[in-house]
Write a protein that holds these residues in place. Structure first.
Motif, PDB file in Angstrom:
ATOM      1  N   UNK A   1      -3.596   6.238   7.901  1.00 43.61           N
ATOM      2  CA  UNK A   1      -2.264   6.339   7.279  1.00 43.61           C
ATOM      3  C   UNK A   1      -2.347   5.906   5.805  1.00 43.61           C
ATOM      4  N   UNK A   2      -2.986   4.764   5.557  1.00 39.52           N
ATOM      5  CA  UNK A   2      -3.148   4.284   4.171  1.00 39.52           C
ATOM      6  C   UNK A   2      -4.224   5.080   3.420  1.00 39.52           C
ATOM      7  N   UNK A   3      -5.006   5.827   4.160  1.00 39.68           N
ATOM      8  CA  UNK A   3      -6.106   6.632   3.593  1.00 39.68           C
ATOM      9  C   UNK A   3      -7.112   5.794   2.792  1.00 39.68           C
ATOM     10  N   UNK A   4      -7.343   4.593   3.233  1.00 34.94           N
ATOM     11  CA  UNK A   4      -8.403   3.766   2.649  1.00 34.94           C
ATOM     12  C   UNK A   4      -8.804   2.672   3.638  1.00 34.94           C
ATOM     13  N   UNK A   5      -9.915   1.993   3.316  1.00 38.32           N
ATOM     14  CA  UNK A   5     -10.380   0.909   4.171  1.00 38.32           C
ATOM     15  C   UNK A   5      -9.424  -0.261   4.034  1.00 38.32           C
ATOM     16  N   UNK A   6      -8.913  -0.770   5.153  1.00 35.60           N
ATOM     17  CA  UNK A   6      -7.950  -1.874   5.133  1.00 35.60           C
ATOM     18  C   UNK A   6      -8.357  -2.937   6.146  1.00 35.60           C
TER      19      UNK A   6
END
Ligand SMILES: [Zn+2]
Length: 279
Positions: free
Chosen positions: A50-55
């Motif tokens: 959803x955030x389109x990045x590593x979290x």
């Protein structure tokens, strides 16, 4: 179980296992000196779709489980026991994306062995875009190699990577010579790389490859081309699974480094040429 060489069970060890161990794989640890009641950890890192990045993803296991856990801990604080454990983590940014893992743990006097028997969503298999492009003629073998690597099927992964190196080594030499020519590399290196195409014993080729790379393609003196020729010289038959896995990973890393480095230098050259010609 013999504890020699086993890592001690830590939060980081559990985190790495949750994040990257393939389904049904097992890992053994030495039990920590300070008793620990469960395998729970606070945080993992994952690519959030959803955030389109590593979290970071934080532990979001149901509260009631935790209260029950705390009560049990108060009654008898004791070391981990054989059993099963469920984990649930939620993305700290969007609070929507979840990661769920199921582990089974087997504990004896000094060691714990954990096995991952469930994971949602299904883990993605990492594919290197530059390599995919480079292996377009050999896409099928590359795909199989990557899948075997992600399941830690060492013998098969090594065999596929070996095949890929074999099929593509001349194209890699083309790229190398092109790079040398455009960057004004010395004739000696150019000739050495050219000679790798000749029929000669593999031991000879390894020697040449180990000397034939310009400095900018040898990070800290490590020579990825020499390693690739080493891979070609080794048969799969006698090697244990773990050794094959190591070699498959090394081949994958060497290919990724050389191909991406050469491709990006080529792209930079082309961009520079086209911008300077417009001036
Ligand atoms: Zn997110």
């Amino acid at each position: 179980m013999n504890t020699d060489g086993l890592p001690e069970l830590t939060d980081i060890g559990i985190k790495c296992f949750l994040e990257s161990a393939p389904l049904y794989s097992k890992k053994s640890f030495k039990l920590p000196p300070e008793p620990r009641e469960d395998l729970r950890i606070n945080e993992i890192d994952s690519f959030c779709e959803i955030c389109e990045q590593k979290r970071p993803f934080h532990d979001s296991t149901l509260r009631s489980d935790r209260v029950a856990g705390a009560k049990a801990a108060l009654m008898a604080f004791q070391q981990l026991r054989t059993g099963k454990a469920g984990f649930s983590f939620t993305c700290v940014s969007c609070k929507k994306s979840n990661r769920i893992y199921l582990l089974e743990q087997t504990v004896d006097d000094e060691t714990i062995t954990i096995q991952k028997y469930g994971q949602l969503p299904r883990a993605g298999i990492p594919r290197d875009k530059t390599l995919q492009k480079f292996f377009k003629e050999d896409r099928d073998n590359y795909e199989k190699a990557v899948i075997c690597l992600s399941y830690e099927y060492g013998v098969a992964a090594f065999a596929y990577f070996r095949r890929i190196v074999e099929n593509n080594i001349n194209r890699l030499l083309d790229l190398l010579q092109e790079d040398l020519q455009s960057s004004g590399g010395d004739q000696e290196t150019f000739t050495a790389i050219q000679s790798l195409r000749d029929e000669s014993p593999m031991s000879e080729k390894i020697k040449i490859a180990n000397l034939a790379l310009p400095g900018h393609l040898k990070p800290d003196g490590l020579n990825p081309l020499g390693k690739l020729y080493q891979v070609l010289s080794e048969g799969v038959h006698n090697l244990p699974e773990e050794e094959c896995l190591k070699k498959a990973k090394a081949a994958s890393e060497c290919l990724a480094f050389l191909v991406s480095e050469l491709a990006s230098r080529k792209e930079h050259r082309a961009r520079f040429k086209s911008s300077i010609s417009q001036l």
